[in-house]
Structures are given as C-alpha cells and as structure tokens.
Design an enzyme around this catalytic site. Structure first.
Site, PDB file in Angstrom:
ATOM      1  N   TYR A  74       0.876  -1.256  -0.157  1.00  0.00           N
ATOM      2  CA  TYR A  74       0.222   0.001  -0.067  1.00  0.00           C
ATOM      3  C   TYR A  74       0.952   0.995  -0.165  1.00  0.00           C
ATOM      4  O   TYR A  74       0.494   2.109  -0.712  1.00  0.00           O
ATOM      5  CB  TYR A  74      -0.891   0.152   1.223  1.00  0.00           C
ATOM      6  CG  TYR A  74      -1.804   1.124   1.457  1.00  0.00           C
ATOM      7  CD1 TYR A  74      -3.027   1.226   0.756  1.00  0.00           C
ATOM      8  CD2 TYR A  74      -1.617   2.319   2.072  1.00  0.00           C
ATOM      9  CE1 TYR A  74      -3.901   2.197   0.950  1.00  0.00           C
ATOM     10  CE2 TYR A  74      -2.220   3.541   2.128  1.00  0.00           C
ATOM     11  CZ  TYR A  74      -3.572   3.376   1.412  1.00  0.00           C
ATOM     12  OH  TYR A  74      -4.436   4.468   1.773  1.00  0.00           O
ATOM     13  N   ASP A  75       1.851   1.265   0.786  1.00  0.00           N
ATOM     14  CA  ASP A  75       2.958   2.413   0.876  1.00  0.00           C
ATOM     15  C   ASP A  75       3.525   2.621  -0.332  1.00  0.00           C
ATOM     16  O   ASP A  75       3.838   3.816  -0.680  1.00  0.00           O
ATOM     17  CB  ASP A  75       3.769   2.218   2.133  1.00  0.00           C
ATOM     18  CG  ASP A  75       3.119   2.420   3.463  1.00  0.00           C
ATOM     19  OD1 ASP A  75       2.133   2.943   3.598  1.00  0.00           O
ATOM     20  OD2 ASP A  75       3.623   1.813   4.413  1.00  0.00           O
ATOM     21  N   LEU A  94     -30.076  12.822  21.120  1.00  0.00           N
ATOM     22  CA  LEU A  94     -31.163  11.709  21.046  1.00  0.00           C
ATOM     23  C   LEU A  94     -31.562  11.762  22.583  1.00  0.00           C
ATOM     24  O   LEU A  94     -30.620  12.191  23.376  1.00  0.00           O
ATOM     25  CB  LEU A  94     -30.660  10.445  20.704  1.00  0.00           C
ATOM     26  CG  LEU A  94     -30.178  10.183  19.259  1.00  0.00           C
ATOM     27  CD1 LEU A  94     -29.477   8.716  19.208  1.00  0.00           C
ATOM     28  CD2 LEU A  94     -31.432  10.614  18.388  1.00  0.00           C
ATOM     29  N   LYS A 108     -23.699   2.619  20.013  1.00  0.00           N
ATOM     30  CA  LYS A 108     -23.564   3.887  20.223  1.00  0.00           C
ATOM     31  C   LYS A 108     -21.970   4.018  20.465  1.00  0.00           C
ATOM     32  O   LYS A 108     -21.533   4.222  21.784  1.00  0.00           O
ATOM     33  CB  LYS A 108     -24.433   4.650  21.321  1.00  0.00           C
ATOM     34  CG  LYS A 108     -24.001   5.876  21.342  1.00  0.00           C
ATOM     35  CD  LYS A 108     -25.218   6.666  22.642  1.00  0.00           C
ATOM     36  CE  LYS A 108     -25.227   8.106  22.665  1.00  0.00           C
ATOM     37  NZ  LYS A 108     -23.830   8.728  22.928  1.00  0.00           N
ATOM     38  N   GLU A 128     -19.783   9.091  13.038  1.00  0.00           N
ATOM     39  CA  GLU A 128     -18.745   9.057  14.125  1.00  0.00           C
ATOM     40  C   GLU A 128     -17.566   8.652  14.032  1.00  0.00           C
ATOM     41  O   GLU A 128     -17.096   7.708  13.453  1.00  0.00           O
ATOM     42  CB  GLU A 128     -19.240   8.079  15.367  1.00  0.00           C
ATOM     43  CG  GLU A 128     -18.830   8.569  16.543  1.00  0.00           C
ATOM     44  CD  GLU A 128     -19.821   9.253  17.646  1.00  0.00           C
ATOM     45  OE1 GLU A 128     -19.596   9.621  18.518  1.00  0.00           O
ATOM     46  OE2 GLU A 128     -20.894   9.726  17.003  1.00  0.00           O
ATOM     47  N   LYS A 165     -33.518   3.336  16.162  1.00  0.00           N
ATOM     48  CA  LYS A 165     -34.160   4.005  15.294  1.00  0.00           C
ATOM     49  C   LYS A 165     -35.234   3.357  14.735  1.00  0.00           C
ATOM     50  O   LYS A 165     -35.146   2.251  14.289  1.00  0.00           O
ATOM     51  CB  LYS A 165     -33.153   4.583  14.113  1.00  0.00           C
ATOM     52  CG  LYS A 165     -32.095   5.496  14.790  1.00  0.00           C
ATOM     53  CD  LYS A 165     -30.917   5.656  13.715  1.00  0.00           C
ATOM     54  CE  LYS A 165     -29.819   6.361  14.269  1.00  0.00           C
ATOM     55  NZ  LYS A 165     -28.351   6.501  13.348  1.00  0.00           N
ATOM     56  N   LYS A 201     -28.487   3.941  27.067  1.00  0.00           N
ATOM     57  CA  LYS A 201     -27.103   4.096  27.733  1.00  0.00           C
ATOM     58  C   LYS A 201     -26.866   2.816  28.697  1.00  0.00           C
ATOM     59  O   LYS A 201     -27.837   2.227  29.341  1.00  0.00           O
ATOM     60  CB  LYS A 201     -27.093   5.243  28.551  1.00  0.00           C
ATOM     61  CG  LYS A 201     -26.921   6.695  27.821  1.00  0.00           C
ATOM     62  CD  LYS A 201     -25.907   6.718  26.792  1.00  0.00           C
ATOM     63  CE  LYS A 201     -25.789   8.298  26.148  1.00  0.00           C
ATOM     64  NZ  LYS A 201     -25.468   9.157  27.269  1.00  0.00           N
ATOM     65  N   CYS A 243     -18.995  36.484  47.709  1.00  0.00           N
ATOM     66  CA  CYS A 243     -19.354  37.803  47.706  1.00  0.00           C
ATOM     67  C   CYS A 243     -20.057  38.111  49.267  1.00  0.00           C
ATOM     68  O   CYS A 243     -20.050  39.159  49.657  1.00  0.00           O
ATOM     69  CB  CYS A 243     -20.324  38.396  46.937  1.00  0.00           C
ATOM     70  SG  CYS A 243     -21.966  37.632  47.057  1.00  0.00           S
TER      71      CYS A 243
END
Length: 833
Positions: free
Chosen positions: A38-39, A85, A117, A175, A292, A316, A413
């Site tokens: 690849y390189d 969400l 998630k 993400e 969803k 969560k 204060c």
C-alpha cells in the site's frame, strides 16, 4: 521495447487500486494487500502527481494530508440540524418509547434498526456530485466547525463515492473514533518518544479533529462509522434506515457490522443485553446502543420534540463507577446564583478519565446520601460523561465526621444564601454584585451561541471582573486596545515593582511619575519595606492609568486588536441570540427563538407581563414567571438599555406573529393568570359575562351567577383581585394584550401569500443566496418547498448546474424560473435579497 505507460492512465489505475484497498480494509474488513505494498503504491502516485501537477485532483488519495486550516475553524450552518437523542437508562423507558411509537403509528410491533452508540465525535460529511467537499463537527446541533482538512486524513472516509446512483448532494452523518488497539499503540509510541499521551480514545478522536494542522491529525489513528444522512438533494434513498445504511456501505462508507433489524421492545432489549455482554471485547469504545424506527416514512410521521427525534432513542449502559475519598465539599455559584455543592475528591480513574471533582447536585441530594468530608464514596460517570457522587460506603466512614450543612453566606461575595419556597436550589442573593455570578454571566454572554465574542477566554473574564474594569456585560463595549494591554500587563505582574519595571518601558517620564503617585495613593510602599496590599492590581486599575505608548518598546498587540474586532462584530446580532445571551433563568435557545418568532421585537418582549408569555408554544408557567421576574428588575432593564446605547443592534425585528390573534383573548388571560378555581371552562364563562378586569373588579356577584359561574369561583376570583398586586398584574396584562392585538391585522384582513397552496422546487446553485435562504423566503410567501418534481409542482427554480430535476420538470411541462426571475419576484413581494 515496451512503451512507458501513459502517466494519466497509470495515475488513474493507482488511485483506483489505493481507494479499493481503503474500501476493502475499512468497509469490508477484508484487507487485500500488505501495508508495505500500500505504501509503495501511494509513493508511486505521489511521485507521478509531482511530475505531472496538471493531473492532480482534490479527490486523489495523496490529498488526504497537506491542508492547513486557518487560525481558527470556520463555522458551518447545518442545513438539517444534527439533533441529540433522548436517553433511556432502564427497560421501562425503552418499553415506553416503543409504546408511544406503536400508538402513534398504530403498529403492534414496530420494526427498529439497532446499532452500537460509539463513544467518539459526531460529524457530517457533505458530498456534491459524488465528491467530498466539506466536513463539519456537530457543534451545538445547528452550527458546527469546518474540519474538512482534518477529515480528509481519515482513510476510512471516502473522498469520492463508489458506484453510481448517489444524489447530487448527500450529507452523511457518522462518528469519528479511535480504535482501542490503535489508541494503545499510539500512546505506547508517545511514551517511547517522551511525547504527550492521550487520556482516552474519545478525547483522542475529538482532539485530533480540532488540530489546526491537518498533518498532526494525519498521525492519529482515526476511523469512521456512518450511521445516517442529513441533507439529500436531487436523488433518492431506500425507504428504510437499514437499507439506507446498506446503500451507504456500497457507496464506500464503513458501517458497523453490529447493526441489526429487530422488532418490538423485546427485540431491542435482547440486542441491548447482547451488545452489553460483548462490550469489553469490542475493538472500539461504546457507551450504549441506539434504536431508530426503521421505516423512514414512519420517522417523518413521528417527527421531533424540542431538539430530539421522537423516533430514536439512546439506551445507555450503566455508568462506570469507582470508589474514592471526599477531601472537601465546596460551593460553586452559577450565573443565576444557584449554589451547587461539589465534592473535591482524591483523584481516581473512572472510565479512562482522572476525576477530581464530582457534582452533588443540591443540598437535598447531600442529605439523602448523607455525604460527609472524609467519606469513601462511589463516583459514577453518568452516561459516561458527567462525574457524580452516587453513594456513600457507610461502613468505611471515619470517626468524628459531621453532617454537611449549606453555608449561610456566599463563599464569593458574602451575601446571604437563600432557598425559595418549594425549590430544591439554594441561591446567592447577591445577584450581579456577586463576582461569581458576574463571571458566569459574562461567560454565557460571550459564548458562541449567544453574542459569540471569539477570543475572550475564561481566565481573562476573571481578570476583567476581579479588576472591576467591567461591572456589567455592556461594559465590554467600552473596552479599547490600550485597556486590554494595560490589563494584561498588570494581571501578569507578580508584584507592584515588577509592573513598574515593565511600565517604565512604555511611559514618558511625566506619565511614569503619575503612575508612581497612584501606586502610593493605593497603599504601595515604593521602597519595598512594607508588603503591598493584596488588592493592589484591582485598586490600580480602578484608580486609572495614563495612556501607554506601546511603540516605545514593541509588545504583542494583535491579540488585543483581534478581541476588540470580535467585540465590535458582536454588536450586530439577532433577537433570539440577544435574548439567550441575557442569561434569563430557564430561557434556552429554543425558548429564545420562540419568543423572537412570536413577539418580533425586544421592546415588546421586555415590557410584557408574564402571563402573556404562556401562550407561546413550549413556554409554561415556570418559564413565563422567570421571564416576568427578569424584566421586572430595574437593574436588568438598565443593562438592556446600556447594551443598546453602546451600539448593540438587533437586525431582525419584525411585527408580532398573526398567530397571536388566535392565541390571545380575555378568557385565555383569565386562565393563564393561575387564579384559584378559574379553570378553562370557568374562564370562558367569566369572559362571556364581562369584557375586562376593570369590569370584574367593579362587578357584583349577581351578574356572574346569572352567567352560570359558581359562587365559590366568584369568591375565589374576588379574593384574588382584592390583593392590589394581583389587580395591577391583571389590568396590566390586559392592556398589553390589547396593545399586541391592535398591531395585528384583523382575521378577515389577513391576506393570503402570493404563493399560498403552490408547491415549488429548487435545484442547482444560486449565486445571490443559499437554497436554504431561498426556501425560507418562498415559504414566507405561502409556498410549500418540496424536494422532488411532480405534476403538482407550480414552478422549478433552476440555478447553475441544475441536474435531473430540471430534466424532469421540462418533461412534465413545469414552469422554469431562473435566479433572476426569482430575485425579481422576491423583491416585488417584500423579500428582496
């Protein structure tokens, strides 16, 4: 002899080979070539493009690195907001989520797309005609930062889409994250080199994308998963979320292999438990799963509430916890005076972060948990983000501890700390005389979503307030470069004599002697025998200084000039930003936006009695009373006057919304005043019997009894109106309501917009305004702006590079408008650009 290959053909072949390798590695998880190969291919491509610069293109794999951002990231306004969400932490909340969807859509077992998630950074990628053109962070949901140069370095993100059939404009949401193994390897390398290690993969991903030099980002091992779409123009997507993700994968985007289609709450919870069990073995960090509704038409029908969709939910995982010791309990004062107890902790690692402070929320929470200094406590990162004290290990409590009590005085204060009846929150009564509240008010006022004064950091705000240079937010608009430079000179000096040594470089002899005299006047011993007063810096600034000559000795002034420029820029703002910036309790961005839309002008809003605010959608009694309380304070009204007098300009004022005519009436006002026993039905009866509070105050009971109003209701009303403050509020509210209604056209005089009932489509690029701005203007004239052309389309607005929509409109005989005709029409109807 073999002929050398054509450079253009070889470049195309290399690009295709490299991007195919990226796709197989990041999307299919089926690496086909070794890293060394690849390189080698990439180096060959770089050499060919260097030799033939005319063949270089923006979507070449070599262009992933090399872009330098400006000194700051530009803002990007999301065409479709990147919404947050709603969260669930229990099975019951998930079941309730499914029940609401089932009832709304009349489906017994809704089908969902479930996915992990990821604990990374949400971004939006924009593609036009298949080419990556812009990437932005989520930001506040409406506005993010342009991090395109950094996102180009993430090999998992395609620079050009694969295949065919993609829309002309496609925004992909997803993400950016740092895989666990890559995170560990990076930190190991940094330790060997003596470099800075990353705290955790999430912080590593977020920090990498906020580097101003994309070459630094390129060194970070980032990856990406797509999970949805934003704006889509001139093209169609599959009808379900799951098939849409499959389509994104075909176009070159990595999508998590853990995505599943499940049915009903039982299917969701089974998925949640299975992913939870596998969590520790996954190659990336997650903090829950996301559900969803799979059917996109169902998503549209469910719609949104506030800043979150009704059709999606984040479930969560239980927060990660550790035990540590409470070393102290201190009070933090917020911008509204709320006194929040905070536990100072012996440092402890929780979910990859060193936690030294944790919120205790309020005094009731401390009493319920019985948290004491010296206790061993359980610290939780709720939602894997906010540290909080979740409990006390009572059996490890040392002898001699005492129950904690809320201080009677503000630690900043000295004002009394009070608790309003029925409220959990204690507040400092000092209001803006309290430096802590002033600092928080300033931080909020200059924040990006408020007045957006770039460059005014927290530490400098502390210096401004502590020195007394600014007393209120309007004082920002009196600052000048000389003041800022003097302020930094004084605030960074560790003694009066150190300041004098530096000041001598910038002052003529006479001016320097004047400063010495001022020093003596505030109690500084120039001989250095007596210690200087602790407040010498603030005292010196309050006493005043002569103008410094910054050319006598060169000093960095650009930062001060930039800050003054940012302050000047912030003078021009919108009504919703201005209202949000004021820091009114309970008034967030959405409430400020609603107030702006319904009432239109600051002068209207600031003088309205609180009951009239209740007619605005999503504003209840608590928020309405908070608004009324804020505007009732003479100091707040003076602060607004000061801001306007010092050049703050609100540029989007407009008449009140015609919707108010249907929302306001005498009966509604009777209901909204919260008079005991005056229900909506009784309010209608009272309004039918009399037309004003003046009449009610003067009225006997008999006419009301004859109108059907029960005697106990009449007695309650009369008792309420007998109190002078209530009678004054009621009559003032009615006068304000009548004045508002007088500004509105009569119901039968409200004219239909010139485009009422017509469907319009926009395609291509407009020169004078964005498509979103054109849409808003057309909608204000009554049009419905659709995304696709049909026989019902009244006309198509075609900008430059119009695509398939133009072809379809022509085939259907739909009227075509160019940009010039659109602009002329808008100008003719009061919407000139």
């Amino acid at each position: 002899m073999t002929a050398s290959p054509d450079p253009a053909q070889r470049i195309d072949a290399l690009r295709q080979r490299i991007e195919d390798a990226n796709y197989r590695y990041h999307v299919l998880d089926e690496p086909q070539i070794a890293d060394v190969e690849y390189d080698r291919l990439l180096r060959e491509l770089e050499a060919l493009e260097a030799a033939h610069p005319e063949l270089a293109t923006a979507d070449s794999p070599t262009q992933r690195v090399g872009y330098l951002a400006a000194s700051r990231f530009a803002e990007v306004r999301h065409v479709l907001p990147m919404l947050s969400l709603g969260n669930a932490f229990s099975d019951e909340e998930v079941a309730e989520f499914v029940r609401r969807i089932s009832e709304r859509l009349e489906r017994k077992q809704p089908v969902f797309c479930a996915e992990p998630k990821l604990d990374g950074l949400a971004i939006s990628l924009r593609y036009e005609q298949g080419e990556f053109v812009q990437g932005a962070t989520r930001g506040d949901g409406a506005t993010g930062e342009d991090v395109s140069a950094n996102l180009r370095t993430v090999k998992a993100i395609p620079l050009r889409l694969r295949g065919t059939g993609w829309p002309e404009v496609l925004e992909v949401r997803g993400e950016v994250y740092m895989p666990r193994a890559a995170f560990e390897a990076y930190n190991a390398q940094m330790r060997l080199q003596g470099g800075k290690v990353l705290a955790n993969p999430r912080n590593g991903a977020a920090g990498s994308l906020r580097q101003l030099d994309a070459r630094i980002t390129a060194q970070r091992p980032l990856s990406f998963f797509a999970y949805g779409v934003g704006e889509v123009a001139d093209g169609a997507l599959p009808p379900t979320h799951s098939t849409m993700l499959a389509q994104l994968r075909e176009w070159g985007f990595p999508v998590s292999q853990l995505v599943e289609v499940v049915q009903g709450s039982e299917g969701l919870l089974t998925y949640y438990r299975r992913i939870g069990e596998a969590r520790d073995g996954l190659p990336f960090d997650i903090d829950g799963v996301v559900y969803k509704l799979d059917d996109l038409a169902g998503q549209r029908e469910m719609g949104f509430v506030s800043r979150a969709p009704r059709w999606a939910l984040a479930h969560k995982f239980p927060a990660q916890e550790q035990s540590t010791t409470v070393e102290a309990i201190e009070i933090q004062i917020g911008r509204t005076g709320a006194a929040t107890p905070v536990a100072r902790l012996k440092p402890v690692h929780v979910a990859g972060v060193v936690v030294t402070n944790a919120t205790l929320h309020n005094a009731d929470q401390i009493a319920r948990l019985d948290v004491r200094v010296g206790d061993t406590v359980i610290v939780r990162r709720a939602g894997d983000v906010i540290p909080e004290v979740a409990g006390v290990v009572a059996e490890q409590r040392p002898a001699g501890t005492h129950a904690w009590q809320m201080p009677t005085q503000c630690p900043v204060c000295g004002s009394e700390i009070v608790r309003e009846e029925g409220q959990a929150v204690w507040r400092c009564s000092g209001e803006l005389t309290c430096p802590a509240q002033r600092k928080e008010a300033f931080r909020h006022f200059v924040s990006r979503r408020a007045m957006d004064v770039d460059g005014l950091g927290e530490k400098f705000i502390e210096v401004l307030v502590d020195s007394g240079v600014v007393q209120g937010v309007a004082d920002l608009y009196l600052l000048n470069v000389d003041q800022l430079l003097q302020l930094r000179l004084i605030s960074t000096a560790d003694s009066p004599h150190a300041f004098l040594r530096e000041a001598r470089e910038h002052l003529a002899a006479g001016a320097y002697a004047q400063v010495e005299q001022t020093m003596v006047g505030i109690g500084v011993d120039l001989a250095g025998v007596q210690p200087a007063p602790q407040t010498w810096q603030a005292d010196l600034l309050r006493a005043g200084l002569p103008a410094f000559d910054w050319n006598r000795k060169k000093i960095a002034t650009k930062w001060a000039e930039n800050l003054i420029e940012a302050i000047e820029t912030s003078r021009d703002t919108t009504l919703e930003r201005f209202l949000f910036a004021l820091g009114i309790e309970h008034v967030g961005e959405s409430t400020a936006k609603a107030l702006s839309a319904w009432f239109g002008e600051l002068d209207v809003i600031r003088h309205l009695p609180w009951p009239l605010f209740k007619r605005v959608p999503d504003i209840g009694g608590e928020v309405a009373r908070s608004l009324g309380h804020f505007f009732d304070q003479a100091g707040n009204q003076q602060a607004i006057d000061d801001l306007l007098q010092r050049g703050v300009r609100i540029g989007d004022a407009h008449p009140p919304s015609p919707k108010l005519r249907g929302a306001l009436s005498f009966a509604v006002l009777l209901e909204d005043l919260d008079i005991p026993k005056v229900t909506p039905v009784r309010a209608q009866q009272l309004a039918a019997a009399t037309a004003s509070f003046d009449a009610l105050i003067a009225s006997e009971a008999d006419p009301l009894l004859q109108a059907g109003v029960p005697a106990p209701v009449i007695a309650s009303l009369q008792q309420w109106l007998a109190r002078p403050e209530n009678a004054a509020l009621a009559t003032a509210a009615q006068r304000a309501m009548d004045a508002l209604l007088a500004q509105l056209p009569q119901a039968d005089a409200v004219q239909a917009g010139p485009l009422d009932g017509q469907t319009v489509v926009i395609t291509g690029t407009l020169a004078a305004l964005t498509r979103d701005a054109a849409k808003q203007r057309l909608e204000s004239l009554g049009a419905k702006v659709a995304g696709s052309v049909s026989k019902k389309t009244a006309f198509l607005v075609a900008g430059e590079e119009a695509g398939s929509k133009l072809d379809k409109a022509q085939s259907l005989g739909v009227e075509i408008w160019d940009e010039a005709r659109l602009l002329a029409f808008l100008s003719e109807h009061g919407q000139a650009v």
